[in-house]
Design a protein around this motif. Structure first.
Motif, short mmCIF file in Angstrom:
data_model
loop_
_atom_site.label_atom_id
_atom_site.label_comp_id
_atom_site.label_asym_id
_atom_site.label_seq_id
_atom_site.Cartn_x
_atom_site.Cartn_y
_atom_site.Cartn_z
N UNK A 188 0.74 -1.23 0.02
CA UNK A 188 -0.03 -0.04 0.17
C UNK A 188 0.92 1.17 -0.04
N UNK A 189 0.79 2.05 -1.00
CA UNK A 189 1.44 3.53 -1.02
C UNK A 189 0.89 4.27 0.21
N UNK A 190 1.83 4.49 1.26
CA UNK A 190 1.54 5.21 2.41
C UNK A 190 1.62 6.89 2.29
N UNK A 191 0.69 7.47 2.74
CA UNK A 191 0.90 8.77 2.82
C UNK A 191 0.31 9.31 4.14
N UNK A 192 1.08 10.22 4.90
CA UNK A 192 0.76 10.65 6.19
C UNK A 192 0.56 12.12 6.38
N UNK A 193 -0.26 12.73 7.07
CA UNK A 193 -0.90 14.04 7.15
C UNK A 193 -0.81 14.27 8.55
N UNK A 194 -0.59 15.50 8.95
CA UNK A 194 -0.35 15.76 10.46
C UNK A 194 -1.34 17.08 10.69
N UNK A 195 -1.71 17.12 11.99
CA UNK A 195 -2.67 18.35 12.35
C UNK A 195 -2.46 18.58 13.82
N UNK A 196 -1.99 19.61 14.17
CA UNK A 196 -1.91 19.92 15.61
C UNK A 196 -2.90 20.77 16.13
N UNK A 197 -3.58 20.20 17.17
CA UNK A 197 -4.97 21.22 17.43
C UNK A 197 -4.83 21.36 19.09
N UNK A 198 -5.85 22.38 19.77
CA UNK A 198 -6.10 22.40 20.86
C UNK A 198 -7.12 21.79 21.45
N UNK A 199 -6.92 20.72 22.26
CA UNK A 199 -7.88 19.73 22.79
C UNK A 199 -8.18 20.03 24.47
N UNK A 200 -7.94 21.22 24.57
CA UNK A 200 -8.34 21.71 26.18
C UNK A 200 -9.85 21.43 26.57
N UNK A 201 -10.77 21.55 25.34
CA UNK A 201 -12.27 21.49 25.78
C UNK A 201 -12.54 19.86 25.70
N UNK A 202 -11.69 19.00 25.11
CA UNK A 202 -11.96 17.66 25.14
C UNK A 202 -11.46 17.23 26.58
N UNK A 244 -4.84 -4.74 4.95
CA UNK A 244 -6.14 -4.89 4.71
C UNK A 244 -7.05 -3.51 5.10
N UNK A 245 -6.32 -2.45 5.54
CA UNK A 245 -7.16 -1.38 6.04
C UNK A 245 -6.69 -0.20 5.13
N UNK A 246 -7.52 0.85 5.00
CA UNK A 246 -7.28 2.08 4.53
C UNK A 246 -6.61 3.13 5.18
N UNK A 247 -6.80 3.07 6.45
CA UNK A 247 -6.59 4.15 7.23
C UNK A 247 -5.80 3.74 8.64
N UNK A 248 -5.02 4.55 9.27
CA UNK A 248 -4.63 4.36 10.90
C UNK A 248 -4.46 5.79 11.35
N UNK A 289 -2.64 6.77 5.45
CA UNK A 289 -3.76 6.06 4.69
C UNK A 289 -3.05 5.47 3.39
N UNK A 290 -3.97 4.68 2.65
CA UNK A 290 -3.63 4.28 1.55
C UNK A 290 -3.91 5.05 0.20
N UNK A 291 -3.02 5.32 -0.45
CA UNK A 291 -3.23 6.38 -1.60
C UNK A 291 -4.09 5.95 -2.72
N UNK A 292 -4.12 4.26 -2.78
CA UNK A 292 -4.87 3.92 -3.92
C UNK A 292 -6.26 4.16 -3.60
N UNK A 293 -6.72 4.25 -2.15
CA UNK A 293 -8.10 4.37 -1.85
C UNK A 293 -8.61 5.66 -1.28
N UNK A 294 -7.51 6.39 -0.92
CA UNK A 294 -7.84 7.83 -0.35
C UNK A 294 -7.16 8.66 -1.05
N UNK A 295 -7.71 9.76 -1.52
CA UNK A 295 -7.15 10.80 -2.05
C UNK A 295 -6.56 11.93 -0.96
#
Length: 491
Positions: free
Chosen positions: A288-302, A427-431, A460-466
């Protein structure tokens, strides 16, 4: 007297081999039908192996720690008056081949137990086989310490009996006849003096603890897990108690105190969970061709929401909130919950979520999954995730819970890690990886404030997820964690 040989059965899921973790019986023990006789470790879980017949243990053909192929003979039983057994090996030591052993295991379906007059009730068994029995009573299982003491008592009794019946026999002939009744494991004199169980022996080997230097605190002087762990915490004392065989000299290594307390090399067989994990990760990384994206967020309310729920007695955790947010994000971005079926040349999109939770266990990384996690409430997710993790660490995860996952979460934050590039479960598209929650200066309402910050990493698997679909999913999850109230606009 009839002899029946029992081969390692197929434990399901297409597995071809298992490791003998521990025998619950010894040569000479009388066992009942379906009584647990051993624990075997597959690439997925530890399974209790029940006896297919009632009889006497004549021989054990595999030592704890040995990897055995399916269909290989592992136990020989002696049956009183039975007629369905397999003939014993001849005096020359010839053994049945693996295929014959497998057929023998499959044929153990009721030929050995006496047939009652009425229609017998069929007991549920542990690994999918077992004949009808007359009684519904379940055999009791001895504590580990009692089993170890029982095994030694049986060994002592056999030795005393041999001496009483053949007082004039020399030591050498006695040694020659021993393998015929009990295949003696190859053990050094030092190992023979130690009294412990196979799991504790394996722990000692993993931690580099010399069992011959320990005094057991368990019943009858048995060395316990705590004895090994305590010794492992005192490496300097162990290093001073013997010669530095790794370096070939006594005393401290020139490279420093730490090097002097460790072997130059330690080799561990690649098997069970580690072997399966390695194969799966290599297959995933190079398929599976892996691609990784990152997001840093404020989770104080959580974090505040979790604290409020706990104060009210409701089960909640940051991990369960992330799991719930993931389920909502998948509903809005279904391509993240799909599979590439190369054989059928199709993309399979799932209408349910079997959520995998990566768990670090003493046996290695395991990813059991929660079936239909999208139908669970936040409290249900919290309890289910806790149960899943405890079962995995206690080696109680079932093969069913380790298969059929559709998307996964890995919580690297518990190890103090902020972000990473997780590899997809095959067998999965994302983690989704959730990093540590840290107090950091952050922009808040046009000013700088100390807030709870987390980084999310989505592979995520770039074959399945843009890239756009992955970004939208990650943004949805991040929005919910930043402000849980946002979920009202998404469902």
């Amino acid at each position: 007297m009839t002899v029946k040989e029992f081969a390692l059965p197929d434990l399901g899921e297409g597995l071809t081999e298992s490791e003998i973790v521990e025998w619950h019986v010894a040569v000479g023990d009388l066992v009942t039908l379906n009584q647990p006789i051993a624990e075997v470790e597959t690439a997925k879980a530890i399974v209790s192996l029940p006896s297919p017949v009632a009889g006497k243990i004549s021989a054990l053909h595999a030592e704890p720690g040995a990897t055995v192929q399916v269909g290989t003979r592992i136990v020989t039983f002696e049956l009183d008056g039975g007629s369905g057994g397999v003939d014993a090996p001849d005096a020359g030591g010839a053994t049945a081949d693996a295929s014959a052993g497998a057929e023998s295991a499959k044929a153990d379906g009721g030929d050995t137990a006496p047939a009652p007059e009425a229609a017998p009730e069929r007991n549920s068994v542990l690994v999918g086989y077992g004949p009808a029995v007359e009684s519904g009573k379940r055999p009791t299982r001895k504590p580990r310490g009692a089993r170890a003491a029982s095994a030694e008592a049986v060994t002592a009794t056999v030795a005393e009996t041999a001496q009483a019946t053949e007082p004039k026999a020399a030591a050498e002939p006695a040694a020659e006849t021993a393998p015929a009744t009990a295949p003696a494991p190859a053990a050094t004199p030092a190992e023979a003096r130690t009294k412990t169980t196979p799991p504790v022996r394996k722990l000692a080997a993993d931690r580099g603890v010399d069992l011959t230097q320990l005094t057991g605190t368990g019943p009858d002087g048995i060395i316990t897990r705590d004895d090994v762990l305590s010794a492992a915490e005192q490496p300097s004392e162990q290093a001073q108690s013997g010669e530095d065989t790794a370096a070939g000299t006594s005393g401290q290594s020139p490279r420093g105190a730490l090097a002097g307390t460790r072997a130059r090399e330690t080799r561990t067989p690649i098997k069970s969970v580690r072997k399966a994990t390695a194969a799966a990760m290599v297959a995933s990384a190079f398929t599976a061709p892996h691609v990784t994206e990152f997001l840093t967020i404020d989770v104080t309310r959580t974090v505040e929401l979790v604290a409020k729920l706990k104060a009210k007695g409701t089960a909640a955790s940051v991990l369960s909130v992330v799991a719930k947010a993931l389920c909502i994000g998948v509903a809005r971005n279904p391509s993240l919950n799909s599979r590439w079926d190369a054989d059928a040349n199709e993309i399979v999109e799932f209408g349910y979520i079997n959520l995998g939770i990566a768990v670090a266990t003493p046996r290695g990384l395991m990813v059991p999954n929660l079936k239909d996690a999208d139908a669970m409430s936040l409290a249900d997710l919290t309890e289910a995730i806790g149960d899943l993790a405890r079962n995995a660490r206690a080696s109680k995860a079932t093969p069913a819970s380790l298969n059929g996952g559709t998307i996964s979460i890995t919580n690297v934050g518990v190890f103090g890690i902020d972000a990473g590039t997780p590899i997809l479960n095959p067998g999965e598209a994302a983690i989704l990886a959730m990093g540590a929650v840290r107090k950091m200066p952050w922009e808040h309402h046009g000013d700088i404030a100390l807030r709870d910050i987390m980084t999310l990493s989505l592979s995520f698997d770039h074959r399945l997820v843009d890239g756009e679909q992955g970004a939208r999913f990650l943004t949805d999850v991040g929005s919910i964690l930043n402000d849980p109230g946002t979920v009202l606009t998404m469902v």
